[in-house]
Design an enzyme around this catalytic site. Sequence first.
Site, PDB file in Angstrom:
ATOM      1  N   GLU A 126      -1.260   6.276   0.180  1.00 34.34           N
ATOM      2  CA  GLU A 126      -2.666   6.132   0.052  1.00 34.34           C
ATOM      3  C   GLU A 126      -3.308   7.403   0.554  1.00 34.34           C
ATOM      4  O   GLU A 126      -4.417   7.610   0.216  1.00 34.34           O
ATOM      5  CB  GLU A 126      -3.123   4.880   0.907  1.00 34.34           C
ATOM      6  CG  GLU A 126      -4.335   4.425   0.820  1.00 34.34           C
ATOM      7  CD  GLU A 126      -4.843   3.431   1.707  1.00 34.34           C
ATOM      8  OE1 GLU A 126      -3.801   2.875   2.308  1.00 34.34           O
ATOM      9  OE2 GLU A 126      -5.970   2.996   1.629  1.00 34.34           O
TER      10      GLU A 126
ATOM     11  N   HIS B 144       0.773  -1.306  -0.029  1.00 32.79           N
ATOM     12  CA  HIS B 144       0.056   0.045   0.080  1.00 32.79           C
ATOM     13  C   HIS B 144       0.811   1.330  -0.106  1.00 32.79           C
ATOM     14  O   HIS B 144       1.851   1.501   0.905  1.00 32.79           O
ATOM     15  CB  HIS B 144      -0.872  -0.039   1.337  1.00 32.79           C
ATOM     16  CG  HIS B 144      -1.837  -0.961   1.316  1.00 32.79           C
ATOM     17  ND1 HIS B 144      -1.889  -2.320   1.270  1.00 32.79           N
ATOM     18  CD2 HIS B 144      -3.291  -0.681   1.130  1.00 32.79           C
ATOM     19  CE1 HIS B 144      -3.053  -2.922   1.309  1.00 32.79           C
ATOM     20  NE2 HIS B 144      -4.039  -1.828   1.407  1.00 32.79           N
TER      21      HIS B 144
HETATM   22  C1  6MZ Z   1      -4.596   0.029   4.522  1.00 35.41           C
HETATM   23  C2  6MZ Z   1      -5.999  -1.727   4.886  1.00 35.41           C
HETATM   24  C3  6MZ Z   1      -7.236  -1.151   4.005  1.00 35.41           C
HETATM   25  O1  6MZ Z   1      -5.566  -8.404   7.131  1.00 35.41           O
HETATM   26  O2  6MZ Z   1      -6.921  -8.708   9.026  1.00 35.41           O
HETATM   27  N1  6MZ Z   1      -6.498  -2.952   5.376  1.00 35.41           N
HETATM   28  N2  6MZ Z   1      -4.780  -1.191   5.007  1.00 35.41           N
HETATM   29  N3  6MZ Z   1      -5.522   0.799   3.624  1.00 35.41           N
HETATM   30  C4  6MZ Z   1      -6.745   0.210   3.188  1.00 35.41           C
HETATM   31  N4  6MZ Z   1      -7.515   0.993   2.645  1.00 35.41           N
HETATM   32  C5  6MZ Z   1      -8.822   1.233   2.998  1.00 35.41           C
HETATM   33  N5  6MZ Z   1      -7.948  -1.947   4.149  1.00 35.41           N
HETATM   34  C6  6MZ Z   1      -7.650  -2.810   4.986  1.00 35.41           C
HETATM   35  O3  6MZ Z   1      -7.897  -7.562   6.966  1.00 35.41           O
HETATM   36  C7  6MZ Z   1      -8.044  -6.227   7.671  1.00 35.41           C
HETATM   37  C8  6MZ Z   1      -6.895  -5.481   7.718  1.00 35.41           C
HETATM   38  O4  6MZ Z   1      -6.394  -5.005   6.411  1.00 35.41           O
HETATM   39  C9  6MZ Z   1      -5.825  -3.630   6.333  1.00 35.41           C
HETATM   40  C10 6MZ Z   1      -5.950  -3.253   7.956  1.00 35.41           C
HETATM   41  O5  6MZ Z   1      -4.734  -3.286   8.435  1.00 35.41           O
HETATM   42  C11 6MZ Z   1      -7.069  -4.102   8.590  1.00 35.41           C
HETATM   43  O6  6MZ Z   1      -6.736  -4.290   9.581  1.00 35.41           O
HETATM   44  P1  6MZ Z   1      -7.031  -8.655   7.699  1.00 35.41           P
HETATM   45  O7  6MZ Z   1      -7.470  -9.642   6.858  1.00 35.41           O
END
Ligand code: 6MZ
Length: 352
Positions: free
Chosen positions: A229, A226
């Site tokens: 962003e 990422h």
């Molecule tokens: C950054 C994001 C995100 O990994 O627990 N996550 N990180 N930017 C974004 N844009 C909107 N969207 C999700 O899935 C959830 C985690 O993914 C990351 C965040 O750290 C979130 O806690 P998992 O499966």
Amino acid sequence: TISQCIAGYAADALNSLSPAQIDFLRKLPKAELHAHLNGCIPIQTLQALAQERLLSSSSLPTEVQAGIERLQNGIVLNEIHEFFGLFPAIYALTSAPEPLAVAARAVLTQFLEPSLENGDYPQAAYLELRSTPRETPEMTRLKYIETVLDEVEKYPAEKAALIVSLDRRMSDDVAKECVECAVTLKKAGRRVVGMDLCGDPLAGNMEEFAKHYRTAKKAGLRVTVHIAETKGSHVADTLQLLDFQPDRLGHATFLDAAQKDFVCNSKIGVEICLSSNLLCKTVPTLEDHHISHYLKHNHPIAICTDDTLPFRNSLISEYALLLAAPPVGLGLREDDVERIARMGMECRFKST
Ligand code: 6MZ
């Protein structure tokens, strides 16, 4: 409306299409390359997990209950940092192997199984699911990844693979452990194809993370990060992330002109999440979205959902944003949308 679970920008775009256009999008083979497991759990599955927890342990913390209700009603964010506050409630329900497996199965089903609602087509022809390993009283990080992999590997390799995410807020030791797990599992022939970097876009010291991505790349894992962003993302941070030699970039919203040129020249694929950027208010309108820059340069992009649970979108509705006429969509032609879907498929991480 087409689906009760789809709302907001993506729903408006989908609802504005003709049946023939919807049919065209459904039949298009699409790759979903940027989907966070805990951000893509169908709301019904989350409710069922909460119900089960209530039955087995009599109570559910009020914050968790409130969190689910918030997701159910549709979230409104003032800015991206509020977004990360949604996850503790979700995490409370996927903190042991069994519910995590249930959640992973539901996410895989949502993307890969044909559904009636979708005219008997699957949303995606291919899914690279990503997730951040969590250690809980019920499981180690290794067990977390194995649990998700067990579900991913129920599908053939041409359909599903796993990306292990590091969270920018992770300590150095935890990040190291996650990379070691990913490398060990890959060496054992398990279907981990890459590493991601996600989480609060302004947290963490990227200098410390560099070595972990070097280790991952050396072991043949591909890397996506990422990047830039939010508006607050610093140039130094972005340069450091580009220095990881990523194979793909997530969002890449606030790259400066030189960074954009670098990305275009090195042909690094960009994961584009339209609804996510609009709802997190990092991009004000579709017209302003950086997708236009990449389309103009015929640069490889992949259209993705990011987090279908809070954003209430689907892969088809994200593609609807391309096809729908302005102002609800970008008004692209069908052959352009077809070309974009092909680019997405070409951005897949092949296991090496
Ligand atoms: C950054 C994001 C995100 O990994 O627990 N996550 N990180 N930017 C974004 N844009 C909107 N969207 C999700 O899935 C959830 C985690 O993914 C990351 C965040 O750290 C979130 O806690 P998992 O499966």
